[in-house]
Motif scaffolding. Structure first.
Motif, PDB file in Angstrom:
ATOM      1  N   GLY A  50       0.785  -1.224   0.000  1.00  0.00           N
ATOM      2  CA  GLY A  50       0.000   0.000   0.000  1.00  0.00           C
ATOM      3  C   GLY A  50       0.815   1.271   0.000  1.00  0.00           C
ATOM      4  O   GLY A  50       0.266   2.353  -0.246  1.00  0.00           O
ATOM      5  N   ASN A  51       2.114   1.179   0.258  1.00  0.00           N
ATOM      6  CA  ASN A  51       2.971   2.359   0.305  1.00  0.00           C
ATOM      7  C   ASN A  51       3.763   2.514  -0.980  1.00  0.00           C
ATOM      8  O   ASN A  51       3.960   1.548  -1.728  1.00  0.00           O
ATOM      9  CB  ASN A  51       3.914   2.289   1.496  1.00  0.00           C
ATOM     10  N   THR A  52       4.244   3.729  -1.223  1.00  0.00           N
ATOM     11  CA  THR A  52       5.037   4.038  -2.414  1.00  0.00           C
ATOM     12  C   THR A  52       6.431   4.471  -1.993  1.00  0.00           C
ATOM     13  O   THR A  52       6.587   5.323  -1.105  1.00  0.00           O
ATOM     14  CB  THR A  52       4.373   5.149  -3.243  1.00  0.00           C
ATOM     15  N   VAL A  53       7.443   3.877  -2.629  1.00  0.00           N
ATOM     16  CA  VAL A  53       8.841   4.211  -2.372  1.00  0.00           C
ATOM     17  C   VAL A  53       9.372   5.009  -3.561  1.00  0.00           C
ATOM     18  O   VAL A  53       9.149   4.631  -4.719  1.00  0.00           O
ATOM     19  CB  VAL A  53       9.687   2.936  -2.178  1.00  0.00           C
ATOM     20  N   TYR A  54      10.076   6.102  -3.276  1.00  0.00           N
ATOM     21  CA  TYR A  54      10.641   6.952  -4.314  1.00  0.00           C
ATOM     22  C   TYR A  54      12.162   6.830  -4.277  1.00  0.00           C
ATOM     23  O   TYR A  54      12.787   7.021  -3.228  1.00  0.00           O
ATOM     24  CB  TYR A  54      10.244   8.412  -4.093  1.00  0.00           C
ATOM     25  N   LEU A  55      12.767   6.530  -5.432  1.00  0.00           N
ATOM     26  CA  LEU A  55      14.214   6.406  -5.547  1.00  0.00           C
ATOM     27  C   LEU A  55      14.688   7.206  -6.755  1.00  0.00           C
ATOM     28  O   LEU A  55      14.083   7.131  -7.835  1.00  0.00           O
ATOM     29  CB  LEU A  55      14.631   4.939  -5.719  1.00  0.00           C
ATOM     30  N   GLU A  56      15.780   7.945  -6.571  1.00  0.00           N
ATOM     31  CA  GLU A  56      16.314   8.738  -7.682  1.00  0.00           C
ATOM     32  C   GLU A  56      17.020   7.840  -8.694  1.00  0.00           C
ATOM     33  O   GLU A  56      17.829   6.978  -8.327  1.00  0.00           O
ATOM     34  CB  GLU A  56      17.293   9.798  -7.184  1.00  0.00           C
ATOM     35  N   VAL A  57      16.721   8.032  -9.965  1.00  0.00           N
ATOM     36  CA  VAL A  57      17.348   7.269 -11.048  1.00  0.00           C
ATOM     37  C   VAL A  57      18.789   7.732 -11.216  1.00  0.00           C
ATOM     38  O   VAL A  57      19.063   8.943 -11.288  1.00  0.00           O
ATOM     39  CB  VAL A  57      16.561   7.456 -12.360  1.00  0.00           C
ATOM     40  N   GLN A  58      19.720   6.780 -11.297  1.00  0.00           N
ATOM     41  CA  GLN A  58      21.132   7.115 -11.431  1.00  0.00           C
ATOM     42  C   GLN A  58      21.787   6.505 -12.667  1.00  0.00           C
ATOM     43  O   GLN A  58      22.925   6.842 -12.991  1.00  0.00           O
ATOM     44  CB  GLN A  58      21.885   6.675 -10.167  1.00  0.00           C
ATOM     45  N   GLN A  59      21.064   5.599 -13.350  1.00  0.00           N
ATOM     46  CA  GLN A  59      21.545   4.988 -14.579  1.00  0.00           C
ATOM     47  C   GLN A  59      20.407   4.978 -15.593  1.00  0.00           C
ATOM     48  O   GLN A  59      19.235   4.938 -15.217  1.00  0.00           O
ATOM     49  CB  GLN A  59      21.997   3.539 -14.326  1.00  0.00           C
ATOM     50  N   PRO A  60      20.704   4.988 -16.899  1.00  0.00           N
ATOM     51  CA  PRO A  60      19.623   4.823 -17.873  1.00  0.00           C
ATOM     52  C   PRO A  60      18.824   3.557 -17.589  1.00  0.00           C
ATOM     53  O   PRO A  60      19.396   2.482 -17.381  1.00  0.00           O
ATOM     54  CB  PRO A  60      20.378   4.713 -19.205  1.00  0.00           C
ATOM     55  N   GLY A  61      17.501   3.703 -17.544  1.00  0.00           N
ATOM     56  CA  GLY A  61      16.647   2.558 -17.254  1.00  0.00           C
ATOM     57  C   GLY A  61      16.483   2.258 -15.776  1.00  0.00           C
ATOM     58  O   GLY A  61      15.741   1.342 -15.411  1.00  0.00           O
ATOM     59  N   ALA A  62      17.167   2.987 -14.921  1.00  0.00           N
ATOM     60  CA  ALA A  62      17.093   2.861 -13.452  1.00  0.00           C
ATOM     61  C   ALA A  62      17.658   1.545 -12.923  1.00  0.00           C
ATOM     62  O   ALA A  62      18.429   1.531 -11.996  1.00  0.00           O
ATOM     63  CB  ALA A  62      15.662   3.045 -12.953  1.00  0.00           C
ATOM     64  N   LEU A  63      17.268   0.400 -13.525  1.00  0.00           N
ATOM     65  CA  LEU A  63      17.728  -0.927 -13.094  1.00  0.00           C
ATOM     66  C   LEU A  63      17.306  -1.190 -11.650  1.00  0.00           C
ATOM     67  O   LEU A  63      18.076  -1.058 -10.705  1.00  0.00           O
ATOM     68  CB  LEU A  63      19.236  -1.074 -13.279  1.00  0.00           C
TER      69      LEU A  63
END
Length: 437
Positions: free
Chosen positions: A297-310
């Motif tokens: 039910g929760n949302t986690v936000y992570l900054e993308v650091q590579q193309p495609g995020a991986l």
């Protein structure tokens, strides 16, 4: 990079190369053994090529399978590429400014793989069965699956020891991860929004330890717990949603507690210049956060650091108190459904978690002081980005509303979460999120 390209060829064999027009590729340049990845967007009109490489404009030409183009950086420096296309792959040589002497030139090998076209614009649910697992958060591992913003992935994780839902060891201990999942269109400086749509127990036991982590030991407690650290098997009643120590006697004979499944590990690949991180480590990329709010039910936000995020996911827990104080939570395997969305051109300083009632930022560092600073900095940034506050206003809201929790003490880093109830923020103007679907 050569190994990753070979593995990627298996992944992309279902997407044969047909035309260069309006294609997207992930290009990796081998800089003295270090792969620097960029997104290459190609637009071909006849034999003429235009587009971008890492956001910089390119011009060039194509002659059969031979592609030549030049990228011009914002500083005016030019980068020449000469490659040969073979289906969904490309290999060649680049001629670039030397990294230490911009008036000199250096030649490097490069390779690339073609991102498959989106089948349609409707969000899809991908059913993914892992064939292997990763013990590092790495940009060098080939994508296990290509997804698009708005898509969901249904999969299964192992426990921290590498054991699956049938009790069979499938991977090396140390929080083995599923993935990575390549998110088409994700670029460094964007943010992934990963909503945990479903998180379910899929077996009837979990493993933990008795004892207490070193950071919490006074000299007296250290002496009294010197013989602890022994395995404890917990029974999981999936019908009632209850956990209890198996074979417990004495005061714990009738002890039971409601489960709350969570993910110990959720991460994107770290950026260029960083080595692969152990799946026991944490950072601004996420990692082995062991934050019990990373739950259904929760949302986690992570900054993308590579193309495609991986994106990597793993380390299932049936339940964990704040801090994971006994070194292990109730370690188990889980059935997982994640929905992945993309917020374009928004950077965040620290991982974020949003529940229906709270916003939370996570600081992870070698000391509790540093973790507190990072969590606080992340919360101030969120208040300013999303609620239209200046720094003075953000500090005022923080001063009357912030709550702090110690979320991780068992790893090499300390984790501290800053939390604010959404009810406190209801009178503030919420900025519209810029998501890509």
């Amino acid at each position: 990079m050569r190994t990753s390209l070979t593995l990627s060829s298996l992944l992309l064999s279902a997407f044969p190369f047909t035309s260069l027009a309006a294609d997207q590729w992930i290009l990796a340049t081998d800089l003295w053994g270090n792969s620097a990845r960029q997104t290459l967007d190609l637009d071909v009109q006849g034999t003429r090529v235009s587009g971008t490489l890492g956001g910089d404009p390119i011009t060039g030409s194509v002659n059969g399978a031979q592609l030549k183009f030049t990228a011009t950086g914002s500083d005016g420096q030019v980068y020449h590429y000469d490659g040969r296309i073979d289906g969904s792959h490309m290999q060649g040589r680049s001629d670039e400014p030397d990294t230490n002497n911009r008036s000199a030139r250096a030649a490097h090998d490069f390779s690339a793989w073609r991102v498959p076209s989106r089948p349609d614009k409707a969000p899809r649910l991908h059913h993914f069965t892992p064939g292997d697992y990763s013990n590092t958060f790495s940009a060098d591992r080939a994508p296990a699956l290509v997804i698009w913003p708005g898509d969901s992935v249904q999969t299964r994780t192992l426990d921290s020891g590498g054991v699956d839902e049938h009790g069979i060891t499938r991977a090396l201990f140390g929080n083995p991860q599923v993935g990575p999942f390549f998110v088409a269109g994700a670029e460094p400086g964007d943010t992934l929004a990963i909503t945990i749509s479903s998180l379910k127990l899929n077996r009837d036991y979990a493993d933990s330890l008795d004892g207490i982590v070193g950071r919490l030991k006074t000299p007296r407690i250290a002496t009294e717990t010197a013989t602890l650290g022994k395995p404890v098997r917990w029974e999981l009643d999936r019908v009632r949603g209850i956990a209890r120590p198996q074979g417990a006697s004495g005061a714990l004979k009738h002890f039971e507690i409601p489960v709350k499944p969570m993910l110990g590990g959720l991460a994107v690949a770290p950026g260029f210049g960083y080595p692969p991180f152990s799946t026991g480590d944490t950072g601004d990329f996420g990692g082995n956060m062991d934050f019990n709010a990373v739950a259904e039910g929760n949302t986690v936000y992570l900054e993308v650091q590579q193309p495609g995020a991986l994106l990597y996911v793993g380390d299932g827990h049936a339940l964990q108190g704040d801090g994971e104080t006994s070194q292990w939570a109730l370690e188990t395997s889980l059935d997982v459904v994640l929905k992945v969305e993309l917020i374009k051109k928004q950077s965040i300083a620290t991982p974020r978690v949003e529940s229906p009632t709270q916003i939370m930022t996570l600081g992870q560092a070698g000391s509790s002081d540093d973790a507190l600073r990072l969590a606080t900095s992340g919360m101030l940034q969120w208040l300013r980005q999303s609620y239209g506050l200046d720094m003075s206003q953000a500090t005022q809201v923080l001063g009357v509303a912030v709550q702090y929790n110690v979320v991780n003490l068992a790893g090499r880093s300390v984790g501290v979460a800053a939390k604010i109830d959404k009810a406190v923020l209801k009178g503030l103007p919420l900025a519209a999120a810029k998501t890509s679907n």
